[in-house]
Design a protein around this motif. Structure first.
Motif, PDB file in Angstrom:
ATOM      1  N   LYS A 181       0.828  -1.209   0.000  1.00  0.00           N
ATOM      2  CA  LYS A 181       0.000   0.000   0.000  1.00  0.00           C
ATOM      3  C   LYS A 181       0.870   1.270   0.000  1.00  0.00           C
ATOM      4  O   LYS A 181       2.081   1.208   0.249  1.00  0.00           O
ATOM      5  CB  LYS A 181      -0.934  -0.034   1.216  1.00  0.00           C
ATOM      6  N   TYR A 202     -12.410  -2.579  -3.899  1.00  0.00           N
ATOM      7  CA  TYR A 202     -12.939  -2.742  -2.540  1.00  0.00           C
ATOM      8  C   TYR A 202     -14.468  -2.690  -2.499  1.00  0.00           C
ATOM      9  O   TYR A 202     -15.048  -2.385  -1.458  1.00  0.00           O
ATOM     10  CB  TYR A 202     -12.357  -1.659  -1.632  1.00  0.00           C
ATOM     11  N   HIS A 239     -16.758  -3.673   0.342  1.00  0.00           N
ATOM     12  CA  HIS A 239     -16.788  -2.855   1.567  1.00  0.00           C
ATOM     13  C   HIS A 239     -17.579  -1.558   1.390  1.00  0.00           C
ATOM     14  O   HIS A 239     -17.545  -0.693   2.260  1.00  0.00           O
ATOM     15  CB  HIS A 239     -15.365  -2.479   1.989  1.00  0.00           C
ATOM     16  N   ARG A 274     -19.565   0.005   4.163  1.00  0.00           N
ATOM     17  CA  ARG A 274     -18.901   0.146   5.467  1.00  0.00           C
ATOM     18  C   ARG A 274     -18.500   1.604   5.713  1.00  0.00           C
ATOM     19  O   ARG A 274     -18.197   2.346   4.778  1.00  0.00           O
ATOM     20  CB  ARG A 274     -17.630  -0.734   5.538  1.00  0.00           C
ATOM     21  N   PHE A 323     -15.880   2.829   6.808  1.00  0.00           N
ATOM     22  CA  PHE A 323     -14.483   3.168   6.510  1.00  0.00           C
ATOM     23  C   PHE A 323     -14.195   3.241   5.013  1.00  0.00           C
ATOM     24  O   PHE A 323     -13.065   3.527   4.606  1.00  0.00           O
ATOM     25  CB  PHE A 323     -13.523   2.176   7.186  1.00  0.00           C
ATOM     26  N   LEU A 382     -10.779   4.540   3.186  1.00  0.00           N
ATOM     27  CA  LEU A 382      -9.954   3.482   2.607  1.00  0.00           C
ATOM     28  C   LEU A 382      -9.601   3.822   1.154  1.00  0.00           C
ATOM     29  O   LEU A 382      -8.433   3.731   0.747  1.00  0.00           O
ATOM     30  CB  LEU A 382     -10.711   2.150   2.673  1.00  0.00           C
ATOM     31  N   THR A 405      -5.250  -7.348  10.494  1.00  0.00           N
ATOM     32  CA  THR A 405      -5.583  -6.115   9.756  1.00  0.00           C
ATOM     33  C   THR A 405      -5.210  -4.871  10.543  1.00  0.00           C
ATOM     34  O   THR A 405      -4.658  -3.915   9.993  1.00  0.00           O
ATOM     35  CB  THR A 405      -7.099  -6.091   9.445  1.00  0.00           C
ATOM     36  N   ARG A 460       2.682  -6.283   9.146  1.00  0.00           N
ATOM     37  CA  ARG A 460       1.940  -5.141   9.686  1.00  0.00           C
ATOM     38  C   ARG A 460       2.494  -4.693  11.026  1.00  0.00           C
ATOM     39  O   ARG A 460       2.547  -3.495  11.309  1.00  0.00           O
ATOM     40  CB  ARG A 460       0.459  -5.469   9.757  1.00  0.00           C
ATOM     41  N   ILE A 494      -4.998   1.196  10.944  1.00  0.00           N
ATOM     42  CA  ILE A 494      -5.802   0.169  10.256  1.00  0.00           C
ATOM     43  C   ILE A 494      -5.952   0.485   8.764  1.00  0.00           C
ATOM     44  O   ILE A 494      -6.080  -0.425   7.951  1.00  0.00           O
ATOM     45  CB  ILE A 494      -7.157  -0.054  10.960  1.00  0.00           C
ATOM     46  N   ASP A 495      -5.924   1.745   8.375  1.00  0.00           N
ATOM     47  CA  ASP A 495      -5.955   2.066   6.936  1.00  0.00           C
ATOM     48  C   ASP A 495      -4.549   1.996   6.339  1.00  0.00           C
ATOM     49  O   ASP A 495      -4.341   1.349   5.310  1.00  0.00           O
ATOM     50  CB  ASP A 495      -6.556   3.455   6.697  1.00  0.00           C
ATOM     51  N   ASN A 525      -2.054   0.214   6.596  1.00  0.00           N
ATOM     52  CA  ASN A 525      -1.600  -1.048   7.192  1.00  0.00           C
ATOM     53  C   ASN A 525      -0.672  -1.847   6.268  1.00  0.00           C
ATOM     54  O   ASN A 525      -0.613  -3.073   6.338  1.00  0.00           O
ATOM     55  CB  ASN A 525      -2.786  -1.877   7.698  1.00  0.00           C
ATOM     56  N   HIS A 545      -2.161  -5.424   1.540  1.00  0.00           N
ATOM     57  CA  HIS A 545      -3.430  -6.128   1.377  1.00  0.00           C
ATOM     58  C   HIS A 545      -3.115  -7.530   0.896  1.00  0.00           C
ATOM     59  O   HIS A 545      -2.211  -7.721   0.079  1.00  0.00           O
ATOM     60  CB  HIS A 545      -4.323  -5.435   0.331  1.00  0.00           C
TER      61      HIS A 545
END
Ligand code: CMP
Length: 140
Positions: A10, A50, A53, A56, A58, A62, A92, A103, A110-111, A113, A116
Motif C-alpha cells: 500500500k 474494494y 466494503h 462500510r 471506513f 480506505l 488487519t 503489519r 488500520i488504513d 496497514n 493487502h
C-alpha cells in the motif's frame, strides 16, 4: 495445494521505501512473485477493488488512502499461498498484529496497514484477474 494470491503493497509502505523488504519476506517464506507492477490507482479502480466494503463506514477513507500514492501489486504463488500470505501480514489492525509480521513491523494504522492480501482462494482468483491479464502471470 499450489495456490496464487493477490498482494498489494500500500501507499504507506511504498513511501517508506520498504517494497524490497516486504517482497523479501514473501520469497523467504517460499512464495514466488509471478506477476508484479507499480500502479497509481484511480478512484474508480480503488472503489471497484474494494466494492465488497462499499457500505462500510471506513470505505471513503480506505479509497482515499489507497489513491494517496502509488502501490505495488503482485500475484504470489506457492503452497497454501493465501493463508501463508495472511500469516506473514498479521492482523488487519497493526495494534493486534503478532510481532514479526509485516503489519507489526511496517504499518501505522488500520488504513495505513502496509499490505493487502486476498482472504480466500476464490477472492484471490478474482482479485488477480482485476489487476492482471492471464498472460501477465508467469509460473517459474
Ligand atoms: P485490506 O486487507 O486492504 O482490506 C480492506 C481494508 O479496509 C483493510 O485492509 C483496512 O486497511 C481497511 N479498514 C479500515 N477500517 C477497517 C475495519 N474496521 N475493518 C476492516 N478493515 C478496515
Amino acid at each position: 495445494a499450489l495456490e496464487r494470491t493477490l498482494s498489494i503493497i500500500k501507499p504507506d509502505a511504498v513511501k517508506k521505501n520498504v517494497i524490497g523488504e516486504i517482497l523479501s519476506r514473501f520469497e523467504k517464506a517460499g512464495l514466488k512473485i509471478v506477476a508484479a507492477k507499480m500502479k497509481q490507482l484511480t478512484k474508480e479502480e480503488a472503489e471497484g477493488f474494494y466494492a465488497v466494503h462499499k457500505e462500510r463506514g471506513f470505505f471513503n477513507d480506505l479509497v482515499a488512502f489507497m489513491i494517496s500514492g502509488p502501490v505495488m501489486i503482485q500475484a504470489l504463488e506457492g503452497e497454501g499461498a493465501v493463508l501463508k500470505n495472511r500469516d506473514l501480514m498479521g492482523a488487519t489492525n497493526p495494534k493486534e498484529a503478532a510481532p514479526g509480521t509485516i503489519r507489526a513491523d511496517f504499518a501505522d494504522s488500520i488504513d495505513a496497514n502496509a499490505v493487502h492480501g486476498s482472504d480466500s482462494l476464490e477472492n484471490a482468483a478474482n482479485e488477480i484477474k482485476y489487476f492482471f491479464n492471464d498472460s501477465d502471470v508467469v509460473s517459474h
